[in-house]
Design a protein around this motif. Sequence first.
Motif, mmCIF file in Angstrom:
data_model
loop_
_atom_site.group_PDB
_atom_site.id
_atom_site.type_symbol
_atom_site.label_atom_id
_atom_site.label_comp_id
_atom_site.label_asym_id
_atom_site.label_seq_id
_atom_site.Cartn_x
_atom_site.Cartn_y
_atom_site.Cartn_z
ATOM 1 N N CYS A 198 -2.220 -1.788 9.871
ATOM 2 C CA CYS A 198 -2.415 -0.982 8.795
ATOM 3 C C CYS A 198 -3.893 -0.166 9.044
ATOM 4 O O CYS A 198 -4.901 -0.914 9.627
ATOM 5 C CB CYS A 198 -2.517 -1.409 7.403
ATOM 6 S SG CYS A 198 -2.985 -0.387 5.913
ATOM 7 N N VAL A 199 -3.821 1.008 8.699
ATOM 8 C CA VAL A 199 -5.299 1.489 8.998
ATOM 9 C C VAL A 199 -6.666 1.161 8.200
ATOM 10 O O VAL A 199 -7.754 1.415 8.448
ATOM 11 C CB VAL A 199 -4.812 3.450 9.170
ATOM 12 C CG1 VAL A 199 -4.843 3.565 7.217
ATOM 13 C CG2 VAL A 199 -6.237 3.975 9.519
ATOM 14 N N THR A 200 -5.932 0.591 6.936
ATOM 15 C CA THR A 200 -7.106 -0.148 6.333
ATOM 16 C C THR A 200 -7.634 -1.391 6.774
ATOM 17 O O THR A 200 -8.135 -1.950 6.043
ATOM 18 C CB THR A 200 -6.487 -0.342 4.805
ATOM 19 O OG1 THR A 200 -5.575 -1.005 4.917
ATOM 20 C CG2 THR A 200 -6.275 1.102 4.082
ATOM 21 N N LEU A 255 0.793 -1.068 0.159
ATOM 22 C CA LEU A 255 0.268 -0.089 0.084
ATOM 23 C C LEU A 255 0.825 1.362 -0.041
ATOM 24 O O LEU A 255 1.876 1.224 0.849
ATOM 25 C CB LEU A 255 -0.878 0.032 1.443
ATOM 26 C CG LEU A 255 -2.219 -0.706 1.276
ATOM 27 C CD1 LEU A 255 -2.608 -1.278 2.587
ATOM 28 C CD2 LEU A 255 -3.028 0.000 0.814
ATOM 29 N N TRP A 304 0.989 3.399 8.571
ATOM 30 C CA TRP A 304 1.401 4.512 7.435
ATOM 31 C C TRP A 304 2.468 5.407 7.981
ATOM 32 O O TRP A 304 3.365 6.148 7.254
ATOM 33 C CB TRP A 304 0.161 5.489 7.252
ATOM 34 C CG TRP A 304 -0.107 6.441 8.029
ATOM 35 C CD1 TRP A 304 0.234 7.774 8.049
ATOM 36 C CD2 TRP A 304 -1.181 6.578 8.939
ATOM 37 N NE1 TRP A 304 -0.369 8.681 9.057
ATOM 38 C CE2 TRP A 304 -1.130 7.994 9.495
ATOM 39 C CE3 TRP A 304 -2.148 5.738 9.425
ATOM 40 C CZ2 TRP A 304 -2.080 8.307 10.730
ATOM 41 C CZ3 TRP A 304 -3.167 6.063 10.379
ATOM 42 C CH2 TRP A 304 -3.108 7.472 11.197
HETATM 43 MO MO LIG Z 1 -1.841 2.271 5.316
#
Ligand SMILES: [Mo]
Length: 190
Positions: free
Chosen positions: A67-69, A20, A150
């Motif tokens: 991951c924020v996703t 990503l 991130w």
């Molecule tokens: Mo991310």
Amino acid sequence: MSIDNRIPPGQTLTQGFPVLHYGDVAYYRDMSKWDLRIFGLVEQEVGISYKEFMALPMREYHNDIHCVTTWSKLDNVWEGVPVSTIMQRVKLKPEAKFVMLHAEHGWTTNLPIEDFLRETSLFAIKHNGEILSPEHGYPVRMVVPHLYFWKSAKWLRGIEFMAKNKPGFWEKNGYHMYGDPFKEERYDFD
Ligand SMILES: [Mo]
Ligand SMILES: Nc1nc2c(c(=O)[nH]1)N[C@H]1C(S)=C(S)[C@@H](COP(=O)(O)O)O[C@H]1N2
């Protein structure tokens, strides 16, 4: 720690290693032009060449990434340079309180200096025994495992010390200024 305590709220485990990023992968042909620049609130700016960086003592790190996703990946093994090793090269000015990580193509991310300096943060060159692929940040990426992924800048090229907190790329676009996965500090739209 039980596995449940290791997975932050709202996250799902993945066995893969998703790629990503915003923009293009950085590809390098000539490492003689690569350096890691340390600047901002330091007594003297420093540039570390690729050759010098690769000759630094490396250590193994084991951690989980989030991951924020919403994917989390447990039990990563990284090889890399401790932040303290890089910090031996510079003398910070006392006003230095925040860090901006600068990646290839102008991508940035910010974090408080104490998070950057944590013993668990590192400059990684290998993941699970393999040299980082271009997609995962070759030759050097930051890994700050206690914050959303991130903050772990791929294709790292600069470390800037600042007196005040400033938003990096995603932080300017609504991501949280800090990003603690266990507090679900994902987005911060006003
Ligand atoms: Mo991310
Ligand atoms: N230089 C750079 N680093 C970056 C990004 C980016 O867009 N550019 N994206 C971040 C985000 S949002 C995530 S989730 C991780 C993904 O790392 P991976 O592709 O190795 O899984 O890289 C982080 N580091």
